[in-house]
Scaffold this motif. Structure first.
Motif, short mmCIF file in Angstrom:
data_model
loop_
_atom_site.label_atom_id
_atom_site.label_comp_id
_atom_site.label_asym_id
_atom_site.label_seq_id
_atom_site.Cartn_x
_atom_site.Cartn_y
_atom_site.Cartn_z
N LEU A 121 10.85 25.19 -16.12
CA LEU A 121 10.83 24.48 -14.94
C LEU A 121 9.64 23.11 -14.93
N GLY A 122 8.85 23.38 -15.95
CA GLY A 122 7.90 22.43 -16.05
C GLY A 122 8.86 21.00 -16.65
N PHE A 123 9.51 21.34 -17.64
CA PHE A 123 10.35 20.25 -18.23
C PHE A 123 11.44 19.66 -17.43
N VAL A 124 12.06 20.57 -16.62
CA VAL A 124 13.00 20.04 -15.76
C VAL A 124 12.48 19.04 -14.33
N PHE A 125 11.22 19.85 -14.08
CA PHE A 125 10.49 19.02 -13.13
C PHE A 125 10.00 17.91 -13.70
N TYR A 126 9.50 17.61 -14.84
CA TYR A 126 9.03 16.52 -15.48
C TYR A 126 10.13 15.33 -15.67
N LEU A 127 11.19 15.85 -16.00
CA LEU A 127 12.32 14.89 -16.20
C LEU A 127 12.70 14.07 -14.93
N ILE B 95 0.56 -1.21 -0.15
CA ILE B 95 -0.10 -0.03 -0.01
C ILE B 95 0.80 1.24 -0.05
N ARG B 96 2.03 1.07 0.81
CA ARG B 96 2.91 2.35 0.74
C ARG B 96 3.40 2.59 -0.63
N ALA B 97 3.71 1.49 -1.27
CA ALA B 97 4.37 1.61 -2.75
C ALA B 97 3.47 2.13 -3.38
N ILE B 98 2.33 1.85 -3.36
CA ILE B 98 1.29 2.31 -4.46
C ILE B 98 0.98 3.81 -4.12
N ARG B 99 0.94 4.13 -2.84
CA ARG B 99 0.70 5.42 -2.77
C ARG B 99 1.61 6.36 -3.30
N HIS B 100 2.98 5.79 -3.17
CA HIS B 100 4.37 6.72 -3.45
C HIS B 100 4.12 6.66 -4.70
N ASN B 101 3.91 5.73 -5.62
CA ASN B 101 3.65 5.73 -7.10
C ASN B 101 2.66 6.71 -7.60
N GLN B 102 1.49 6.80 -6.91
CA GLN B 102 0.48 7.68 -7.08
C GLN B 102 0.91 9.08 -7.12
N THR B 103 1.73 9.32 -6.21
CA THR B 103 2.38 10.64 -5.85
C THR B 103 3.03 11.05 -6.73
N LEU B 104 4.23 10.16 -7.36
CA LEU B 104 5.07 10.66 -8.42
C LEU B 104 4.30 10.77 -9.49
N MET B 105 3.20 10.01 -9.91
CA MET B 105 2.43 10.33 -11.43
C MET B 105 1.70 11.61 -11.04
N THR B 106 1.31 11.94 -10.02
CA THR B 106 0.65 13.28 -9.71
C THR B 106 1.54 14.39 -9.87
N HIS B 107 2.83 14.34 -9.31
CA HIS B 107 3.87 15.11 -9.55
C HIS B 107 4.18 15.37 -11.28
N SER B 108 4.28 14.20 -11.87
CA SER B 108 4.49 14.25 -13.22
C SER B 108 3.32 15.02 -13.95
N PHE B 109 2.25 14.57 -13.72
CA PHE B 109 1.25 15.44 -14.25
C PHE B 109 1.18 16.93 -13.94
N ILE B 110 1.45 17.30 -12.84
CA ILE B 110 1.36 18.77 -12.34
C ILE B 110 2.79 19.33 -13.24
N ALA B 111 3.65 18.74 -13.61
CA ALA B 111 4.99 19.40 -14.36
C ALA B 111 4.43 19.45 -15.78
N LEU B 112 3.87 18.37 -16.13
CA LEU B 112 3.47 18.40 -17.65
C LEU B 112 2.34 19.68 -17.99
N LEU B 113 1.44 20.20 -16.81
CA LEU B 113 0.56 20.92 -16.98
C LEU B 113 1.24 22.19 -17.05
N LEU B 114 2.43 22.26 -16.06
CA LEU B 114 3.32 23.64 -15.98
C LEU B 114 4.03 24.23 -17.34
N PHE B 115 4.49 22.78 -17.99
CA PHE B 115 5.11 23.02 -19.27
C PHE B 115 4.17 23.39 -20.20
#
Length: 107
Positions: free
Chosen positions: A88-94, A40-60
């Motif tokens: 910032l969005g591109f670097v954050f996404y990478l 469950i902890r690993a799944i939550r961590h992966n969901q958090t990372l995917m959310t960060h990726s989406f936010i970075a893409l939206l910023l870009f």
């Protein structure tokens, strides 16, 4: 006394503590419960990372839209803000994608 990671929340706790002071997870419980909590902890961590990726893409994309608003290149304040948001969005996404790859390798 050694510090270990709690199976429930992942924070560091004493190996002598019967329960985690952060999440109240009982260390002496069933190993199947500990495995489930880790998954469950690993799944939550992966969901958090995917959310960060989406936010970075939206910023870009938002920076790109701000840059080309109205069909022509930006002038005035839109130029540095659009360029900064795109960079910032591109670097954050990478960085986030690298973190996702590393998290999958650990699993």
């Amino acid at each position: 006394m050694a510090l270990i990671h709690c199976a429930g929340c992942g924070k560091r706790i004493s190996d002598k503590a019967p329960t985690c002071p952060h999440c109240q997870y009982a260390r002496d419980s069933d190993p199947e419960v500990a495995e489930r909590a880790g998954r469950i902890r690993a799944i939550r961590h992966n969901q958090t990372l995917m959310t960060h990726s989406f936010i970075a893409l939206l910023l870009f994309v938002g920076g790109f839209a701000l840059w080309w608003w109205g069909g022509e290149a930006a002038e005035g304040w839109r130029e540095p803000v659009g360029t900064g948001a795109m960079a910032l969005g591109f670097v954050f996404y990478l960085v986030t994608r690298v973190r996702i790859i590393l998290a999958r390798r650990r699993a």
